[in-house]
Design an enzyme around this catalytic site. Structure first.
Site, short mmCIF file in Angstrom:
data_model
loop_
_atom_site.label_atom_id
_atom_site.label_comp_id
_atom_site.label_asym_id
_atom_site.label_seq_id
_atom_site.Cartn_x
_atom_site.Cartn_y
_atom_site.Cartn_z
N GLU A 114 7.96 -2.75 3.59
CA GLU A 114 6.71 -3.49 3.79
C GLU A 114 5.98 -3.65 2.47
OE1 GLU A 114 2.25 -3.75 4.87
OE2 GLU A 114 3.18 -1.87 4.26
N ASP B 207 6.66 1.86 5.09
CA ASP B 207 5.28 1.41 5.08
C ASP B 207 4.65 1.57 3.70
OD1 ASP B 207 2.77 0.69 6.60
OD2 ASP B 207 2.15 2.64 5.83
C1 NOJ Z 1 0.55 -1.19 6.69
C2 NOJ Z 1 0.50 -1.14 8.19
O1 NOJ Z 1 1.09 -2.31 8.71
C3 NOJ Z 1 -0.98 -1.00 8.57
O2 NOJ Z 1 -1.15 -1.12 9.96
C4 NOJ Z 1 -1.47 0.32 8.06
O3 NOJ Z 1 -2.86 0.43 8.30
C5 NOJ Z 1 -1.24 0.47 6.56
N1 NOJ Z 1 0.07 0.06 6.16
C6 NOJ Z 1 -1.45 1.91 6.13
O4 NOJ Z 1 -0.41 2.72 6.60
#
Ligand code: NOJ
Length: 554
Positions: free
Chosen positions: A256, A199
């Site tokens: 991500e 993430d």
């Molecule tokens: C990306 C995630 O998909 C999202 O839901 C989250 O709020 C942020 N990263 C922070 O972790």
């Protein structure tokens, strides 16, 4: 193709909303286990779970306070072990979110850093003295306001948070942080998880904190320049990733990178790059925005799918990533409203839903299907704006009310675009709470009636189409073939997939008019279509929103 994940077909599950087995209105790991057979039978081979670690749930699990245990609202370690064991028996891989950019402010590292003057964890986070009694700079947080928040025990000092103020950013410059996060990853790999969605990894490096953004439209502008995709990201990731891959060479690292362009993705996924195996961004939907009203932030603006923009997107990603890594193919996730509600398409006709799936997922790459898409599920429709309580929605409500917008207009914007609408309970049957739970679900509002029970036996349902489509995706040409976008009528999306053994051809008519398409001259066999097609001689006729996948063997 050498790794299992080169053939991954991913099903994304938002665990809190998938299946509740203890009737507390919140989904759980036993619920995932209960539905493994369904996932397998649909044709998926990999599951991505949104975060399941112990968390105060400020950001639905992305704020972790203990990385070594499962949040009790979702289950415990035994539930985890049972889920992994049963998944593996069925040949399913499981990966899950590992938030690596930040922790919760309730994480013991942060608590110690704040409360203990000699804490060894102080340097796990990013601190700066106040400047003239204020925040050290004007950088804006993704969740609104400043990236700085005062140290609760020293008002002359601030800590850095890119997201919520209860989610302090880790200091990746510190090798101890890199090591500690690698330890977490190894702990779960040891317990059987097959990889991670990393993430927000593109944000782990920050620029020199002693400078201001020159953007002046807001007091605290969001300015990626200072905290996204900086060169140091690769340096910080290298040691961490090397440790993981040495420990488990086939651990799948699904990075991500919300704002990544194709070239960034290529850079991060180079085989010798030590960053990640694939990158998923949040921008590949071919959307064009109606930005005529400057009061409405981009996230909430109406949008339309532009076929031209979608073609440009994929021809770029497919070309730039060719011989490097696989693109990810997705229509959305938990951070955006559902595809069927967002793109202003005539989705009352299931043909459109089927066409969207076919044209995207048979391309070269890894399909990522957000739970419910396979039954054509829509988002929740809230009845009043006070039903929304996520930060982004609250900011919008506040700002538009100040500008005298009426509630109906605001509600409409929220229902069309807000991410909470996409996090509704999975619709298993037609009972009161859709077979998700016997209790009112934690996230609940009016919904459509599509459900698994009804679609499973219907030969024409979206679900049946998805099942067939994922079978076709496993054919050699659609897994490993190269990709060539064909120049055609602007309203047709057509591409070829070729290996030395076979060829695949996908044609989708993105319009409400009949279209004729001249087939390349080989013997084609239709393998899947969303209508009865007319193939005469060397041409194929597609009705409005018709689509077709064909194959030919050498
Ligand atoms: C990306 C995630 O998909 C999202 O839901 C989250 O709020 C942020 N990263 C922070 O972790």
């Amino acid at each position: 193709m050498v790794n299992w994940y080169d053939k991954a077909i991913i099903y994304q599950i938002y665990p809190k909303s998938f299946q509740d087995t203890n009737d507390d209105g919140i989904g759980d790991l036993q619920g995932v286990t209960k539905r493994l057979r369904y996932i397998k039978d649909m044709g998926f081979n990999t599951i991505w779970l949104n975060p399941i670690f112990v968390s105060p749930q400020v950001d639905n699990g992305y704020d972790v306070s203990n990385y070594f245990a499962i949040d009790p609202i979702l289950g415990d370690t035994d539930d985890f072990s049972e889920m992994i064991e049963k998944a593996h028996k069925l040949g399913l891989h499981i990966i899950w979110d590992l938030p690596i950019n930040h922790t919760s402010d309730e994480h013991p590292w942060f608590k110690d850093a704040v409360n203990n003057a000699n804490s060894i964890f102080k340097d796990y986070y990013i601190w700066h003295d106040a400047v003239d009694g204020h925040e050290p700079n004007n950088w804006g947080s993704f969740f609104g306001g400043s990236v700085w928040e005062q140290n609760p025990t020293n008002s002359n000092e601030y800590y850095f948070h890119l997201f919520d103020k209860k989610m302090p950013d880790l200091n990746w410059k510190n090798p101890e942080v890199q090591k500690s996060v690698a330890d977490i990853a190894k702990f779960w790999l040891e317990k059987g998880v097959d990889g991670f969605r990393l993430d927000a990894f593109i944000h782990i490096a920050k620029a020199n904190l002693d400078q201001n953004s020159l953007m002046t439209d807001e007091k605290f502008p969001i300015d990626d320049t200072f905290y996204a995709k900086l060169p140091a990201v690769k340096d910080y990731m290298a040691g961490f990733v090397k440790e993981i891959k040495e420990y488990k060479p086939d651990a799948f690292l699904f990075g991500e990178a919300s704002s990544a362009k194709a070239r960034d993705a290529a850079e991060y996924t180079r085989p010798d790059g030590n960053v990640c195996d694939v990158v998923v961004n949040s921008d590949n939907y071919g959307e064009v925005y109606d930005d005529s009203n400057k009061d409405i932030p981009k996230f909430f603006q109406n949008r339309q799918l532009s076929l031209d923009s979608l073609k440009r997107t994929y021809v770029t990603w497919e070309s730039v990533l060719d011989h490097v890594s696989l693109p990810t193919l997705t229509w959305g996730n938990h951070d955006i409203s559902r595809v069927l509600d967002r793109l202003n398409l005539p989705v009352e006709d299931d043909k459109v839903t089927k066409l969207l799936a076919m044209l995207l997922f048979l391309q070269r790459g890894i399909p990522v299907v957000y739970y419910g898409e396979e039954i054509g599920m829509h988002g929740l429709k809230y009845q009043k704006i006070t039903d929304f309580d996520d930060q982004r929605a609250l900011d919008l409500i506040n700002s538009l009310r100040q500008k005298s917008y009426d509630d109906k207009t605001i509600l409409n914007l929220l229902n069309n675009q807000d991410e909470m609408t996409a996090r509704g309970p999975m619709q298993w049957d037609d009972s009161q709470y859709h077979g998700f739970s016997k209790q009112q679900p934690w996230n609940w509002a009016q919904t459509d009636t599509n459900n698994v029970d009804q679609e499973i036996t219907d030969d024409n349902s979206v679900m049946t189409f998805y099942r067939k489509l994922l079978r076709v995706k496993k054919h050699e040409c659609f897994t490993s073939g190269n990709y060539q976008l064909l120049i055609t009528d602007p309203k047709i999306y057509a591409y070829l997939r070729k290996t030395t053994e076979s060829k695949g051809l996908v044609i989708a008519n993105f319009s409400d008019q009949k279209k004729t398409f001249a087939l390349p001259k080989v013997a084609w066999k239709s393998v899947l279509t969303n209508e009865s097609i007319k193939k005469t001689g060397g041409t194929i006729e597609l009705g409005p929103w018709g689509c077709c996948a064909l194959e030919s063997r050498k």
